[in-house]
Design a protein around this motif. Structure first.
Motif, PDB file in Angstrom:
ATOM      1  N   LEU A 226       0.718  -1.410  -0.330  1.00 28.07           N
ATOM      2  CA  LEU A 226       0.350   0.046  -0.359  1.00 28.07           C
ATOM      3  C   LEU A 226       0.908   1.401  -0.239  1.00 28.07           C
ATOM      4  O   LEU A 226       0.677   1.692  -0.997  1.00 28.07           O
ATOM      5  N   ALA A 227       2.228   1.526   0.952  1.00 29.39           N
ATOM      6  CA  ALA A 227       2.530   2.412   0.948  1.00 29.39           C
ATOM      7  C   ALA A 227       3.147   2.371  -0.662  1.00 29.39           C
ATOM      8  O   ALA A 227       3.259   3.387  -0.816  1.00 29.39           O
ATOM      9  N   ALA A 228       4.095   1.747  -1.098  1.00 26.99           N
ATOM     10  CA  ALA A 228       4.442   1.567  -2.182  1.00 26.99           C
ATOM     11  C   ALA A 228       4.101   2.301  -3.465  1.00 26.99           C
ATOM     12  O   ALA A 228       3.788   3.162  -4.150  1.00 26.99           O
ATOM     13  N   ASN A 229       3.137   1.267  -3.456  1.00 26.95           N
ATOM     14  CA  ASN A 229       1.110   1.957  -4.674  1.00 26.95           C
ATOM     15  C   ASN A 229       0.716   3.436  -4.457  1.00 26.95           C
ATOM     16  O   ASN A 229       1.085   4.198  -5.227  1.00 26.95           O
ATOM     17  N   THR A 230       0.166   4.006  -3.261  1.00 25.61           N
ATOM     18  CA  THR A 230       0.561   5.132  -2.648  1.00 25.61           C
ATOM     19  C   THR A 230       1.587   5.812  -3.138  1.00 25.61           C
ATOM     20  O   THR A 230       1.181   7.501  -4.059  1.00 25.61           O
ATOM     21  N   MET A 231       2.463   5.956  -2.894  1.00 24.84           N
ATOM     22  CA  MET A 231       3.939   6.616  -3.515  1.00 24.84           C
ATOM     23  C   MET A 231       3.958   6.922  -4.509  1.00 24.84           C
ATOM     24  O   MET A 231       4.761   8.047  -5.111  1.00 24.84           O
ATOM     25  N   ALA A 232       3.792   5.973  -5.203  1.00 25.65           N
ATOM     26  CA  ALA A 232       4.127   5.792  -7.500  1.00 25.65           C
ATOM     27  C   ALA A 232       2.748   6.490  -7.459  1.00 25.65           C
ATOM     28  O   ALA A 232       3.344   7.864  -8.724  1.00 25.65           O
ATOM     29  N   ARG A 233       1.660   6.381  -6.786  1.00 23.72           N
ATOM     30  CA  ARG A 233       1.374   7.684  -7.490  1.00 23.72           C
ATOM     31  C   ARG A 233       1.022   9.293  -6.778  1.00 23.72           C
ATOM     32  O   ARG A 233       0.595  10.067  -8.138  1.00 23.72           O
ATOM     33  N   LEU A 258       4.746   5.155   4.657  1.00 21.07           N
ATOM     34  CA  LEU A 258       4.219   6.662   3.801  1.00 21.07           C
ATOM     35  C   LEU A 258       5.005   8.132   4.025  1.00 21.07           C
ATOM     36  O   LEU A 258       5.083   8.725   3.337  1.00 21.07           O
ATOM     37  N   LEU A 259       5.081   8.566   5.599  1.00 17.98           N
ATOM     38  CA  LEU A 259       5.819   9.483   5.541  1.00 17.98           C
ATOM     39  C   LEU A 259       6.769  10.177   6.338  1.00 17.98           C
ATOM     40  O   LEU A 259       6.924  10.717   5.435  1.00 17.98           O
ATOM     41  N   ALA A 260       7.333   8.907   6.073  1.00 16.86           N
ATOM     42  CA  ALA A 260       8.674   8.911   5.051  1.00 16.86           C
ATOM     43  C   ALA A 260       8.714   8.982   4.516  1.00 16.86           C
ATOM     44  O   ALA A 260      10.055   9.800   3.899  1.00 16.86           O
ATOM     45  N   GLN A 261       9.078   8.509   3.528  1.00 15.93           N
ATOM     46  CA  GLN A 261       9.285   8.527   1.811  1.00 15.93           C
ATOM     47  C   GLN A 261       8.616   9.780   1.657  1.00 15.93           C
ATOM     48  O   GLN A 261       9.336  10.348   0.416  1.00 15.93           O
ATOM     49  N   LEU A 262       7.448  10.291   1.642  1.00 16.15           N
ATOM     50  CA  LEU A 262       7.122  11.421   1.542  1.00 16.15           C
ATOM     51  C   LEU A 262       8.061  12.513   2.299  1.00 16.15           C
ATOM     52  O   LEU A 262       8.739  13.170   1.404  1.00 16.15           O
ATOM     53  N   LYS A 263       8.872  12.513   3.271  1.00 18.17           N
ATOM     54  CA  LYS A 263       9.451  13.686   3.805  1.00 18.17           C
ATOM     55  C   LYS A 263      10.880  13.239   2.734  1.00 18.17           C
ATOM     56  O   LYS A 263      11.858  14.370   2.650  1.00 18.17           O
ATOM     57  N   ALA A 264      11.216  11.928   2.240  1.00 14.33           N
ATOM     58  CA  ALA A 264      12.301  11.498   1.835  1.00 14.33           C
ATOM     59  C   ALA A 264      12.356  12.514   0.418  1.00 14.33           C
ATOM     60  O   ALA A 264      13.133  13.044  -0.305  1.00 14.33           O
ATOM     61  N   GLY A 265      11.394  12.590   0.034  1.00 11.62           N
ATOM     62  CA  GLY A 265      10.853  12.872  -1.210  1.00 11.62           C
ATOM     63  C   GLY A 265      10.956  14.445  -1.313  1.00 11.62           C
ATOM     64  O   GLY A 265      11.052  14.708  -2.242  1.00 11.62           O
ATOM     65  N   GLY A 266      11.355  15.205  -0.372  1.00 18.41           N
ATOM     66  CA  GLY A 266      10.801  16.400  -0.264  1.00 18.41           C
ATOM     67  C   GLY A 266       9.830  17.009  -0.660  1.00 18.41           C
ATOM     68  O   GLY A 266       9.711  18.730  -0.692  1.00 18.41           O
ATOM     69  N   TYR A 267       8.722  16.127  -0.357  1.00 25.61           N
ATOM     70  CA  TYR A 267       7.027  17.175   0.041  1.00 25.61           C
ATOM     71  C   TYR A 267       6.972  17.704   1.359  1.00 25.61           C
ATOM     72  O   TYR A 267       7.477  16.804   2.003  1.00 25.61           O
ATOM     73  N   LYS A 268       5.653  18.224   0.902  1.00 31.27           N
ATOM     74  CA  LYS A 268       5.451  18.483   2.304  1.00 31.27           C
ATOM     75  C   LYS A 268       3.972  18.621   1.883  1.00 31.27           C
ATOM     76  O   LYS A 268       2.761  18.392   1.926  1.00 31.27           O
ATOM     77  N   VAL A 269       3.309  18.325   4.389  1.00 28.20           N
ATOM     78  CA  VAL A 269       2.089  17.323   4.545  1.00 28.20           C
ATOM     79  C   VAL A 269       1.825  19.223   4.444  1.00 28.20           C
ATOM     80  O   VAL A 269       1.559  19.951   5.590  1.00 28.20           O
ATOM     81  N   VAL A 270      -0.010  19.690   3.831  1.00 27.86           N
ATOM     82  CA  VAL A 270      -0.368  21.133   4.330  1.00 27.86           C
ATOM     83  C   VAL A 270      -1.336  20.924   4.856  1.00 27.86           C
ATOM     84  O   VAL A 270      -2.450  19.283   4.568  1.00 27.86           O
ATOM     85  N   ALA A 271      -1.666  21.635   5.712  1.00 28.75           N
ATOM     86  CA  ALA A 271      -2.861  21.154   6.279  1.00 28.75           C
ATOM     87  C   ALA A 271      -4.575  22.398   6.107  1.00 28.75           C
ATOM     88  O   ALA A 271      -3.682  23.387   5.878  1.00 28.75           O
ATOM     89  N   LEU A 272      -5.352  21.487   6.504  1.00 26.85           N
ATOM     90  CA  LEU A 272      -6.617  22.243   6.364  1.00 26.85           C
ATOM     91  C   LEU A 272      -6.923  22.745   6.981  1.00 26.85           C
ATOM     92  O   LEU A 272      -7.317  22.352   8.534  1.00 26.85           O
ATOM     93  N   GLN A 273      -7.509  24.046   6.949  1.00 26.68           N
ATOM     94  CA  GLN A 273      -8.388  24.868   7.924  1.00 26.68           C
ATOM     95  C   GLN A 273      -9.380  25.560   7.033  1.00 26.68           C
ATOM     96  O   GLN A 273      -9.626  26.069   6.195  1.00 26.68           O
ATOM     97  N   TYR A 274     -10.879  25.153   8.151  1.00 24.72           N
ATOM     98  CA  TYR A 274     -12.159  25.343   7.300  1.00 24.72           C
ATOM     99  C   TYR A 274     -12.219  27.339   7.415  1.00 24.72           C
ATOM    100  O   TYR A 274     -12.603  27.328   9.504  1.00 24.72           O
ATOM    101  N   ARG A 275     -12.975  28.139   6.536  1.00 22.93           N
ATOM    102  CA  ARG A 275     -12.966  29.471   7.277  1.00 22.93           C
ATOM    103  C   ARG A 275     -14.394  29.333   6.659  1.00 22.93           C
ATOM    104  O   ARG A 275     -14.966  29.440   5.755  1.00 22.93           O
TER     105      ARG A 275
END
Length: 296
Positions: A226-233, A258-275
């Motif tokens: 699952l982690a590998a497939n998601t990271m590929a997408r 998944l989160l470790a691979q996102l970090k290694a790939g230079g990705y950022k996780v954006v947080a959403l807030q509702y206004r």
């Protein structure tokens, strides 16, 4: 009294149906409803600091020797009141979890998110939030945003316009009552929508969360796959909203990878807030309906 076996069967049906695929018209999956479990209690206790998510297994996970902080994975926070305001840059992703909350699995997801220092959006089914209110409140207390996912995970495209709006309103109202937080985000179960329903939801102040990257965690694959497939997408899309489900143990198990691979790939996780630009009319409708006296 509804048995725990009944809830297991319902969740199993949902897992096989998959939240991101549209079930055939009239199918059992389209009619699936969550069944309350009478007397069900949270599986969690409190840790030494008094935190309510002090399950010994998760406490060991958080306090393991050599555990590192991954706060650099966290990106900016987007505060939005409409779909058009969700604009992501290259290598920015949003984490979303559908169908919960549920004991154990949602808590493990929360522990992992906290370890990595990132925030997600949880699209809660109203009946599940009502069944497990302490976990729903814990999601909010830990700084994550919440949204609605109907009251019982119905296929709204087949429900009829009025019934669909009522189901959305009842689901949002249930989540709001439990958490004490206005519900501004929404996702259609199975991603089954209509143009009229999308417009009605937007007119009532809801921000509909679509999906750019489907983890397909409703399939019975190993956490590693699952982690590998998601990271590929993710690599193929480079940005977008990631769909996961916090009702699956395999999802909770694959999330650290998944989160470790996102970090290694230079990705950022954006947080959403509702206004909130105005009180969502769907929530007002549900509250008004619940306050009307019943005819005997």
């Amino acid at each position: 009294m509804v048995s725990r076996l009944a809830l297991f069967c319902v969740l199993s049906s949902l897992a096989m149906a998959g939240c991101a695929s549209k079930p055939p018209s009239g199918s059992d999956a389209a009619r699936t409803a969550y069944v309350p479990v009478a007397g069900q209690q949270s599986l969690l206790g409190r840790d030494k600091a008094g935190n309510p998510d002090g399950n010994p297994a998760f406490a060991a996970f958080r306090n393991a020797p050599g555990r590192k902080s991954f706060g650099s994975l966290a990106g900016r926070t987007l505060t939005v009141s409409s779909i058009s305001e969700i604009r992501l840059a290259d290598k920015e992703v949003i984490l979303t979890f559908d169908d919960g909350p549920i004991p154990g699995k949602t808590d493990q997801v929360l522990a992992t998110l906290r370890q990595y220092g990132v925030k997600a959006t949880f699209l809660m089914v109203g009946q599940m939030a009502s069944n497990y209110p302490a976990i729903a409140r814990r999601v909010v207390a830990q700084g994550h945003s919440i949204g609605g996912h109907t009251y019982n995970h119905a296929n709204l495209a087949n429900a009829g316009y009025t019934r669909a709006l009522t189901d959305i309103a009842n689901g949002n109202a249930a989540v709001s009552r439990v958490t004490g937080t206005p519900v501004g985000f929404f996702r259609f179960p199975y991603l089954a929508d209509t143009g009229a329903l999308r417009q009605a939801a937007a007119d009532r102040g809801l921000v509909i969360l679509d999906v750019d990257i489907d983890s397909k965690d409703y399939f019975k694959l190993s956490p590693e796959t699952l982690a590998a497939n998601t990271m590929a997408r993710v690599r193929a899309k480079r940005r977008g909203i990631i769909l996961m489900h916090d009702i699956h143990g395999r999802t909770a198990a694959m999330l650290p990878t998944l989160l470790a691979q996102l970090k290694a790939g230079g990705y950022k996780v954006v947080a959403l807030q509702y206004r909130r630009s105005r009180m969502p009319q769907l929530l007002v409708d549900a509250e008004n309906a619940s306050s009307k006296p019943r005819r005997m």
